[in-house]
Design a protein around this motif. Structure first.
Motif, PDB file in Angstrom:
ATOM      1  N   ARG A 629       0.753  -1.135  -0.078  1.00  0.00           N
ATOM      2  CA  ARG A 629      -0.081  -0.031   0.022  1.00  0.00           C
ATOM      3  C   ARG A 629       0.923   1.438  -0.041  1.00  0.00           C
ATOM      4  NH1 ARG A 629      -4.160  -2.803   4.384  1.00  0.00           N
ATOM      5  NH2 ARG A 629      -5.815  -3.249   2.920  1.00  0.00           N
ATOM      6  N   ILE A 651      -1.998  -5.392  -4.785  1.00  0.00           N
ATOM      7  CA  ILE A 651      -2.845  -5.072  -3.687  1.00  0.00           C
ATOM      8  C   ILE A 651      -4.068  -5.989  -3.861  1.00  0.00           C
ATOM      9  CG2 ILE A 651      -4.242  -3.279  -2.840  1.00  0.00           C
ATOM     10  CD1 ILE A 651      -2.110  -1.154  -3.401  1.00  0.00           C
ATOM     11  N   ASP A 661      -8.634   0.084   1.045  1.00  0.00           N
ATOM     12  CA  ASP A 661      -8.194   0.278  -0.434  1.00  0.00           C
ATOM     13  C   ASP A 661      -9.009   0.925  -1.308  1.00  0.00           C
ATOM     14  OD1 ASP A 661      -5.439  -1.230   0.056  1.00  0.00           O
ATOM     15  OD2 ASP A 661      -6.607  -2.919  -0.019  1.00  0.00           O
TER      16      ASP A 661
END
Length: 784
Positions: A629, A651, A661
């Protein structure tokens, strides 16, 4: 008897109350009258002291004024007001003498007057004077005398009012010059000299023939003298002497003029005016000031012996305390260099008669005080310190040091009782003061048998030795052993409190002082880390630059991050980036990366993230998986678009659809919009829709729906576009957003040949926000 009368008025009106002040002169002697009147009778009473001298007059009124009554003051009175319950009071206090008189007669109307001893009247007068009661000849009458009335009806004189100096009636329509004159006096009293000068110039320009002209020039001379503008003093004094040769202020003007010549080094001219002053005004207080000014002139030119003669002449001839204090002050100052005991005699004269005089020359007085102390005249030095303390109060910066000096100097005299009182005064007022240690030491040295302390036996013994043998090697040894014992007892803060004193010890006799201080600092930091006292950790770390074993690095790093000391935290993390232990290296790489991200060092975030990712075997279960991230966010800030796509894929692989996210998915939608990539918009926009549906939150709506709608429309997937745009029906939107949604709904319905529904949608767009651009587009669509 020549009488020169000058009137000045100050009036105050509140309900029917009137207060006025008049200033006048009787045979060149100033006096003042204060008149208080009201529509209804009121009480005034004179309060006398044991010598039958009026010390205060109190007047009482049955009702309070509608607005506050300000404080009034002139050279003879000070007038204050106050209220108690429903009664309003006025208090008049004299600077010299005063007398209260009930005004029950109006001489313009009453033909008969007599001495009246009344308690209540509508009008009261207060006469203020210095020595002799003005205008009226007072004779003592026996108690059995008869008070006959006085009749005026056959001898009544015409009333002409005020006269000017030429004997002509004064017709005053406005009294602005009087008001400004009184304001000038107030400015002068408050030492607002620039304001006073400006006001004087304004008054002279507006009223060139004002009755106060001589007074105004007199004030200018005084002000320029205070400001040390001696050229202007001389110029104005010449004018004053020429135009007002009989004015009562001539002696003062002569003294100031002579002093001005002396200050600019023209001693011959100064001597001329000094001679005039001394010969023409012998015995006058300003002639005595002239002795002081001439003494200063002689002193400046090296004639100290002659200067002393003039100072003594001023001291022993005057009855004025201010002159006497100034003369004694000069004598003390000049004699202090070679005869401290004689100087002390004159200084103590000032202490006895006018102690507050020392405050007029604070810096000079403090230097004089210190010289007396250096000469061993501790009693005099302490007396001057006390005089300054009494005059200044505890708000001055010098107060604490003066209180300390007074106490320490008294401690060196035989007056131990006074010394103890002064020492205790400092300790009480400044328990955390800058000089508390030296004062406490002096106190303990006064009465050693009364010495007490609640410390352990050894520490008490060391303290006793330190105090008893101050300056001796025994005291140094006691201080050293005390520090070692405190270190042994883990009282690290107490050891560090002794740091300055320990560093003063002889290094050849006590070589490990620095080691004791370093160990105390390390100990204090370790305890602070254990107690998670990060503030202490950071203070000690910065002040002593100490290095602990690696076992403390986790705590130091955490404190640095908590306190915002990223430099400290980064230096700790950097130590471990090359650790041979993989787990340690991964932990510190991750921490190092976080610091870089917090400080905006995104390029280094990328490099460190890559190093850390290379060490991670199982990303999905790694405690450091957030590195992906951080990597994406760094790429986004660096605007590395292709790397953003690669990082986003990682991710998705590691975290799946995680609400944490959602902003990153939205960033990918924005990237797709920027690149006109409808497939990217649909891919990531759909994921955002899924996350919002799962979480029940619609923080990214309607942005994400509009983006998806546009992508589907571009791909002619009208069914999907219709589904997306209709999903907004149940969400709360602004009027403008609702108009947009309904317009877009109409568009896609039109593409699907559902014209009736399309028209309905367009009408809803117009209804949602008639003035919006979307409503206009909807109207255009309806007209087609």
């Amino acid at each position: 008897m020549y009488k020169y009368i000058l009137l000045a008025f100050v009036a105050l009106h509140a309900f029917a109350l009137e207060i006025s002040m008049d200033s006048a002169k009787d045979n060149f002697t100033k006096y003042s009258t204060l008149l208080i009147s009201d529509e209804t009778p009121f009480i005034c009473q004179a309060l006398e002291d044991e010598f039958h001298t009026t010390k205060e007059v109190i007047c009482a009124f049955s009702k309070k004024p509608s607005r506050p009554v300000p404080q009034l003051q002139n050279d003879f009175f000070k007038v204050n007001s106050f209220s108690k319950k429903d009664t309003f009071f006025i208090s008049i206090k004299p600077f010299y003498k005063m007398q209260l008189i009930a005004d029950i007669f109006d001489l313009s109307e009453d033909d008969t007057v007599f001495t009246a001893d009344v308690k209540i009247a509508k009008r009261w007068s207060v006469i203020g004077y210095k020595e002799k009661f003005p205008l009226i000849k007072k004779e003592e009458k026996p108690d059995i005398a008869i008070n006959f009335p006085f009749f005026l009806d056959k001898d009544k004189l015409p009333f002409v009012g005020s006269l000017d100096l030429a004997g002509n009636p004064v017709r005053i329509k406005k009294v602005e010059d009087v008001t400004e004159y009184l304001r000038i006096k107030r400015y002068f009293a408050k030492k607002r000299y620039e304001d006073a000068l400006d006001m004087i110039d304004e008054v002279l320009a507006a009223y060139p023939h004002t009755l106060f002209k001589s007074e105004l020039i007199y004030y200018k001379i005084n002000i320029y003298s205070k400001m040390k503008d001696y050229d202007n003093v001389i110029a104005l004094a010449k004018e004053f002497l020429r135009e007002y040769s009989s004015d009562e202020n001539i002696p003062e003007v002569l003294s100031l003029m002579a002093n001005a010549y002396a200050k600019i080094g023209q001693n011959t001219d100064a001597d001329y005016f000094f001679d005039r002053l001394f010969s023409e005004h012998k015995g006058n207080v300003y002639a005595q000031w002239g002795y002081i000014y001439k003494g200063e002139m002689l002193e400046d030119s090296g004639g100290n012996r002659e200067a002393i003669k003039y100072y003594k002449k001023a001291l022993y001839e005057t009855k004025n305390l201010e002159v006497a204090a100034a003369a004694a002050y000069h004598l003390a100052k000049i004699l202090l260099e070679h005869s401290p005991k004689k100087a002390s005699k004159y200084a103590m004269k000032i202490i006895s008669a006018k102690a507050d005089f020392f405050m007029q020359n604070l810096k000079t007085s403090m230097k004089m005080m210190e010289k007396f102390a250096d000469a061993g005249e501790y009693k005099t030095a302490a007396a001057i310190a006390d005089a300054l303390l009494q005059a200044m109060g505890p708000t001055y910066d010098e107060y604490e040091e003066l209180l300390k000096d007074k106490a320490l100097w008294l401690a060196k005299t035989k007056d131990k009782k006074a010394a103890l009182s002064a020492l205790n005064s400092y300790i009480k007022k400044f328990p955390e003061g800058d000089y508390i240690d030296v004062v406490q030491t002096a106190k303990d040295g006064l009465f050693f048998e009364n010495y007490e302390r609640n410390a352990s036996a050894k520490l008490a013994e060391y303290d006793k030795l330190i105090e008893e043998y101050a300056g001796d090697i025994i005291a140094q040894k006691a201080l050293y052993e005390k520090a070692k014992l405190l270190l042994q007892e883990k009282q690290y803060a107490d050891v560090l409190a002794l740091e300055d004193r320990l560093k003063e010890l002889d290094g050849s006799k006590f070589p490990d002082v620095d080691d004791i201080i370093k160990k105390a600092a390390v100990g204090l930091m370790e305890i602070s880390l254990e107690e998670k006292n990060c503030k202490n950790v950071l203070v000690v770390a910065n002040e002593y630059n100490i290095t602990l074993s690696d076992s403390w690095d986790d705590g130091i790093y955490a404190c640095g991050m908590k306190g915002g000391d990223y430099k400290l935290s980064k230096s700790i993390a950097a130590k471990h980036l090359k650790s041979k232990k993989i787990d340690e290296r991964k932990k510190w790489l991750y921490r190092y990366l976080k610091i870089d991200f917090e400080t905006g060092n995104y390029s280094e975030v990328v490099d460190v993230a890559k190093d850390l990712i290379a060490l991670i075997d199982r990303p999905k279960t790694s405690p450091y998986k957030d590195v992906f991230r951080y990597l994406f966010d760094a790429y986004e800030r660096l605007e590395e678009k292709e790397n953003m796509i690669k990082a986003m894929a990682k991710i998705e692989e590691i975290f799946g659809l995680d609400y944490k996210d959602i902003d990153r998915y939205v960033a990918m939608v924005a990237l797709g919009d920027e690149r006109k990539d409808d497939n990217m918009i649909i891919k990531y926009g759909s994921k955002v829709m899924q996350i919002q549906k799962r979480s029940g939150s619609h923080a990214q709506s309607p942005y994400i729906e509009f983006a998806l709608y546009g992508a589907y429309m571009n791909k002619n997937d009208y069914s999907s576009a219709l589904k997306i745009i209709r999903s907004l029906d149940n969400l709360k939107l602004s009027n403008s957003e609702r108009a947009r949604q309904k317009y877009l709904l109409g568009m896609v319905l039109g593409k699907l040949w559902r014209d009736v529904e399309a028209q309905e949608a367009y009408n809803e767009a117009i209804k949602a926000d008639p003035n919006s651009a979307w409503a206009k587009l909807a109207k255009s669509a309806l007209e087609i």
